[in-house]
Design a protein around this motif. Structure first.
Motif, mmCIF file in Angstrom:
data_model
loop_
_atom_site.group_PDB
_atom_site.id
_atom_site.type_symbol
_atom_site.label_atom_id
_atom_site.label_comp_id
_atom_site.label_asym_id
_atom_site.label_seq_id
_atom_site.Cartn_x
_atom_site.Cartn_y
_atom_site.Cartn_z
ATOM 1 N N MET A 39 -24.169 -118.904 -81.100
ATOM 2 C CA MET A 39 -24.611 -118.784 -79.717
ATOM 3 C C MET A 39 -25.910 -119.559 -79.507
ATOM 4 S SD MET A 39 -25.422 -115.360 -77.434
ATOM 5 C CE MET A 39 -23.751 -115.113 -76.828
ATOM 6 N N GLY A 40 -26.821 -119.466 -80.478
ATOM 7 C CA GLY A 40 -28.067 -120.209 -80.378
ATOM 8 C C GLY A 40 -27.836 -121.702 -80.342
ATOM 9 N N MET A 41 -26.942 -122.198 -81.186
ATOM 10 C CA MET A 41 -26.637 -123.623 -81.200
ATOM 11 C C MET A 41 -26.020 -124.063 -79.871
ATOM 12 S SD MET A 41 -27.631 -124.852 -84.146
ATOM 13 C CE MET A 41 -28.997 -123.676 -84.063
ATOM 14 N N ALA A 42 -25.115 -123.246 -79.326
ATOM 15 C CA ALA A 42 -24.503 -123.575 -78.039
ATOM 16 C C ALA A 42 -25.551 -123.603 -76.936
ATOM 17 C CB ALA A 42 -23.405 -122.566 -77.710
ATOM 18 N N THR A 43 -26.503 -122.669 -76.999
ATOM 19 C CA THR A 43 -27.577 -122.639 -76.006
ATOM 20 C C THR A 43 -28.425 -123.899 -76.096
ATOM 21 O OG1 THR A 43 -27.647 -120.216 -76.083
ATOM 22 C CG2 THR A 43 -29.578 -121.348 -75.196
#
Length: 274
Positions: free
Chosen positions: A163-167
């Motif tokens: 999720m952090g990478m997608a953000t």
């Protein structure tokens, strides 16, 4: 009976609440008070001053003054012995106000509940907050037998989650560079951070989603995608996560990820997401 899989990989450190260089408008005392509130990772959690000090890195005398003030204002409550604190009704009022002003989580709710049931896994809507993505909504599949311990308000570290990478991919270049610098300064492994980001950015560019195999927790796999609320209110991302023995890399790439993108495209076709 539902089985529970622990989803917490050790303590999650707080974001640093220090002012940017030369920022005279930054009120450190206010920031520290908010940091105390953010130390509570669960609405039902009760913490003593010593535990809050350990989680925030603030001196215990400072924490004692802050918890006394927050208790007086209704942002904290204490147990009958007065030694441990929990979140108070004033925090709930702020949460309710946020949800009233941000209808996006409610608009996506039926689509993401259907998705959770289809994949029999957790589906979370996360919002960028400091160096984390915080769950603002969470759905579990109807009839889902294995559940994770995360709840609304749970924080995923940007540097160590799909999720952090997608953000990060949803930010413009300047915002991303500044945030990556903060993540490295906060202790993120620079080489691993850059490697994970390059891989995930390439996957999102090609498929719309990225896969995280044990990057947050060795027993938890996930797939994530950025999602854009109309009007650009906040940096959101969607995350589907579950036990690694069920959500294998093959399952995530062949089935779960494509279903996530189908749901996003369906919402986009109705104008719910940009």
């Amino acid at each position: 009976m539902a089985q529970a899989v622990a989803a917490r990989a050790g303590a999650i450190t707080q974001d640093i609440v220090e002012p940017e260089d030369g920022d005279r408008q930054f009120v450190t005392a206010l920031a520290r008070g908010l940091q105390v509130l953010r130390a509570f990772r669960d609405a039902a959690e009760m913490l003593g001053n010593r535990e809050i000090a350990a989680r925030t890195g603030l001196p215990k005398p400072t924490v004692s003054r802050l918890t006394h003030t927050l208790l007086s204002l209704g942002y904290l409550v204490h147990d009958p012995e007065g030694e441990r604190y929990g979140l108070g009704p004033a925090v709930l009022a702020l949460s309710a106000a946020f949800l009233r002003q941000n209808s996006f989580p409610q608009m996506v709710k039926p689509f993401l509940q259907d998705l959770a049931t289809a994949v029999q896994a957790h589906v979370a809507l996360g919002l960028l907050d400091g160096l984390s993505s915080v769950y603002v909504q969470l759905w579990r599949g109807q009839g889902q037998r294995i559940v994770l311990s995360s709840e609304v308000g749970y924080r995923l570290p940007l540097a160590r989650s799909a999720m952090g990478m997608a953000t990060l991919t949803s930010l413009d270049e300047a915002e991303r560079a500044a945030l990556m610098t903060r993540l490295r300064r906060d202790g993120a492994d620079a080489a691993r951070l850059d490697q994970n980001y390059r891989r995930c950015a390439a996957e999102i560019a090609r498929h719309g989603f990225c896969v995280g195999i044990g990057i947050w927790h060795q027993d938890i796999n996930a797939v994530a995608a950025p999602i854009h609320a109309p009007g650009g209110r906040g940096q959101f991302a969607l995350n589907i996560s579950g036990p690694a023995f069920l959500l294998t890399e093959e399952v995530l790439r062949r089935d779960t990820g494509p279903k996530l993108m189908e749901t996003i495209e369906r919402m986009r076709g109705l104008g719910i997401v940009d």
